[in-house]
Structure formats: structure tokens, C-alpha cells
Design an enzyme around this catalytic site. Sequence first.
Site, PDB file in Angstrom:
ATOM      1  N   ASP A 186       0.192   3.997   4.708  1.00 53.05           N
ATOM      2  CA  ASP A 186       0.195   4.694   6.000  1.00 53.05           C
ATOM      3  C   ASP A 186      -0.693   5.934   5.941  1.00 53.05           C
ATOM      4  OD1 ASP A 186       1.803   2.978   7.440  1.00 53.05           O
ATOM      5  OD2 ASP A 186       3.666   4.058   7.040  1.00 53.05           O
ATOM      6  N   GLU A 188       4.189   1.881   0.667  1.00 57.05           N
ATOM      7  CA  GLU A 188       4.087   1.829   2.133  1.00 57.05           C
ATOM      8  C   GLU A 188       3.657   3.177   2.699  1.00 57.05           C
ATOM      9  OE1 GLU A 188       4.119  -0.886   4.006  1.00 57.05           O
ATOM     10  OE2 GLU A 188       4.306  -1.873   2.063  1.00 57.05           O
ATOM     11  N   HIS A 196      -3.352  -0.645   1.032  1.00 59.47           N
ATOM     12  CA  HIS A 196      -2.772  -1.406  -0.092  1.00 59.47           C
ATOM     13  C   HIS A 196      -3.888  -1.914  -1.009  1.00 59.47           C
ATOM     14  CE1 HIS A 196       1.342  -1.348   1.161  1.00 59.47           C
ATOM     15  NE2 HIS A 196       1.141  -2.007   2.292  1.00 59.47           N
ATOM     16  N   HIS A 210      -3.792   0.161   7.418  1.00 52.55           N
ATOM     17  CA  HIS A 210      -2.658   0.201   6.494  1.00 52.55           C
ATOM     18  C   HIS A 210      -2.856  -0.836   5.370  1.00 52.55           C
ATOM     19  CE1 HIS A 210       1.685   0.341   5.395  1.00 52.55           C
ATOM     20  NE2 HIS A 210       1.484  -0.945   5.153  1.00 52.55           N
ATOM     21  N   GLU A 211      -3.242  -2.055   5.753  1.00 49.90           N
ATOM     22  CA  GLU A 211      -3.445  -3.108   4.736  1.00 49.90           C
ATOM     23  C   GLU A 211      -4.590  -2.745   3.779  1.00 49.90           C
ATOM     24  OE1 GLU A 211      -1.180  -5.334   4.393  1.00 49.90           O
ATOM     25  OE2 GLU A 211      -0.228  -4.721   6.255  1.00 49.90           O
TER      26      GLU A 211
HETATM   27 ZN    ZN Z   1       2.467  -2.334   3.906  1.00 46.80          ZN
END
Ligand code: ZN
Length: 437
Positions: free
Chosen positions: A378, A374, A298, A294-295
Amino acid sequence: MKLEEFLSLSNEKGLNYFNFVLFSLSVEYFYSMYLNYRQFKKYRITTIPDYVKDKITHEEFIKSQKYSKAKLTYTTITNTIGTLVSFLCLYYPVYPYFWDLSLRIIEHYGYSNEILRSIVLFVFAILISSVTEIPESYYFQFVLEEKFGFNRMTIGLFIKDKIISTLLVFVFGIPILSLIIYIINWAGPQLWLYCWGVLVCITLASITIIPNYIQPLFNKYTPVDGELGEAIYKLSERVGFPASKETIFVVDNSKRDGHMNAYFYGLFGKKRIVLYDTLVKELKREEILAVMGHEFGHYKMSHSLKQMVVLQFYLVGFLYIFSLFINDNSLYQQFGFESSKNSVFIGLVLFSLIYSPVGRIFTLILNIFSRRYEYQADNYAVQLGFLDCEHLYKLHFKENSCLIYDEYFSAYHHSHPTLIERVKNIEKQVSLYKKKE
Ligand SMILES: [Zn+2]
């Protein structure tokens, strides 16, 4: 000032800034109270929502309801006190009093310089707010968090944190404030452009200064190592993240509280991913890798950079409109100050009050962007092959996080989608992913 005048929305001088501020403060306060009321109703629910029915015990669910309710009660009370204090400070001209006092203090030492006077006021403001804020944060940490088993902080660390953070505000705040006042006085109508330039430079410098010099004053950051480190480095290679001892860290947050988190931070060449030691301890390796996936999402989609760009619109808007207001004497006089002459700092404070509804709307827009990011992060993790949501459930349950949100409350306050929204989205992405396979 008479009460009728205080409450009146009309003014013979034209635009009534003072009453506009009172009005917008009230609207914001009552709207947030209305949302809290809606959310409080959700805390009365005692049956586990369907989407987590077979994942959580009834006891755990009730505990999460109680914890969330206690936190919302806390913010309702602190928000009410804060709004009341703001009203009183405006009604009894507290700011003009301290502004005069600052002048008297520097005159006592033979000075009359605007920058010095502003620094004295700034020091007063920071000291008063740091001290008055202590009971609130003490209660939060040592009563509320303690009761639900999250507090790990000692009184010693609490005091040390307070002292260091207040000193940091002085160390960085005083030179920045002085520089901004100097530039505004020097630049004239073009002040917004020069100030913006300076603020962009400060922001860019802070990307290096914050992780290297400020965060280590509070916490220890250790490079991730061992088997977990190997697995994370391998995943980094797959996604093209420059993993090294300089970019992926575990932070010893457990000395403050039992909360779990992970975040991506930085721009351009200065990037880092930080995992809380509590998260590393509580999650299985595969679950930690899903968090990393997930990171990395980003990172891949440059979310920090995009958010930074959006923020510039707010900043330029603030500075440009401020440049139109700065010399309007009636603005200063309505709040009990003499005039706009040699009062740049006061102008900034008053204009921030007027601009605050715009700030509120802007936060809402930022939250919309942030929620979208977000989902994207995901989705990216799903593309990497992390197909289940166990880590999300686990993080949520261990945190006693709220499981039922009112939609209006959530839209107004949240920078992240709720658990149910994230799980639904991931499930949808997983079925698309499986079809493609
Ligand atoms: Zn996040």
C-alpha cells in the site's frame, strides 16, 4: 480402547503422543470457538462504524453484517463436524483399519510392497475426503453464496471442478508420495536433507507448472488489452515490471462467482499479475491502476520470495523433527498400528498430527509477515501517486466484507490488515508524501 484410557493424560510408556494430539486438537478447537464467539458479538452491531459512515448505506451495512455472520456460522459448523470426525477416527481406529485393508488389497494381487500399499491408502483417503466434502461445498456455493448474490456457478461446472481437482491430486500426489517414501527409506537419518531438496525442486517446478498447465484447466487467462492494457503497461514501465502478454492477465472468474480480486504470483523469471474480470468490470480505470500499484509493490519488494524463504524454516523443522520420530515404535502403537516397520506414510500422517500446533503457530507468524507486506505494498502505491482509498472501499463494499472485526479474531485469522487499518495507514502515508512534495 477403554474410555478412561482414551481420556487419560498419563501413560506408563512415557510420552503419550495419542493424548497429546487429542489435547492439542481440543485446545485449537475451543480457542477458535472462543474467537468466533467474540466475533459473533460484533455482528449484533446495527450502527455503521464511523470510518465508513458517509460511504455506505444502512442497508448495505446490514447486508455485510448478515453475509459475514452467515459465513462464520458455516465455518463454525463445519469446524465442529471436522473436529468431531477427527476424534471419532482416532477413538475407533479408522486409520489402522484402512492401512490393513490396503495391505489385503495388494496381497490379493500378489504384492506386498510398501509404496503400493501407501498409494492404495492415499487413494482411499482422497476419495473419501472428496466425496464427504461435497455436501459442505455444495451448501456453501449454492445456498450461502447464492443467497447473497455471489454464486454464478452451474452444477455442471461444480462437478467438473470436483473431478478435475481430485484427478490432479492423484496425478501429482501419487508420484510425489512414492518418491518421498523411497527417499526416506533410502536416506536414513539424513532423510530431512534429501526430502527438503526434493521438495524445493518440486516447489520451483510448480511455479511454471501451476500457471501454465493447471490453472488453464479451470479458467481462461487473457492478456490485458485495450486502453486499460496501455495504461497498465505504461505504469509497469515506470516501476520496471516486465509487462507483456505473458505476465499480466485477466481471468474469467465471473463464471464461478461475483467476487473480486487481484494477485501477484511467482519467483525469479516467472512472474505474473492476475486481475479478476469482475474487478476490471466494476472498478474505474484509475482505481484498477491503484490496485496494480499495490501489486507492483509486492513485486518490487520480492514478497513472494521472502515468504518462500520463511516457509523453508517450517519445512526443514518438520522434516528434521520427523527424522527423530520416524523409528519410534510407541508412536505407531499408541495410534493402533503394529510398528514403524514399512510404515513411512503412516509415520508422516501421525507426525503431522503431532506437529499441527507448530503449524498453527507458524501460520500466525506467516500472517504477521503477510500483513506487514500488505502495508508495504500500500505504501508503495502511495509513492506512485495513488493517494486515495476509493478502490479499497469499493472492493470491500461490493464484496459485502465485514466492517467490524474483533481484534483477537483478526490477529488469529487474517493474512491481510482490516479495511480500517489499511485506510488509516494509507492516510498517514499520504500526509507524509504530501509533506515531502
Ligand atoms: Zn496485497
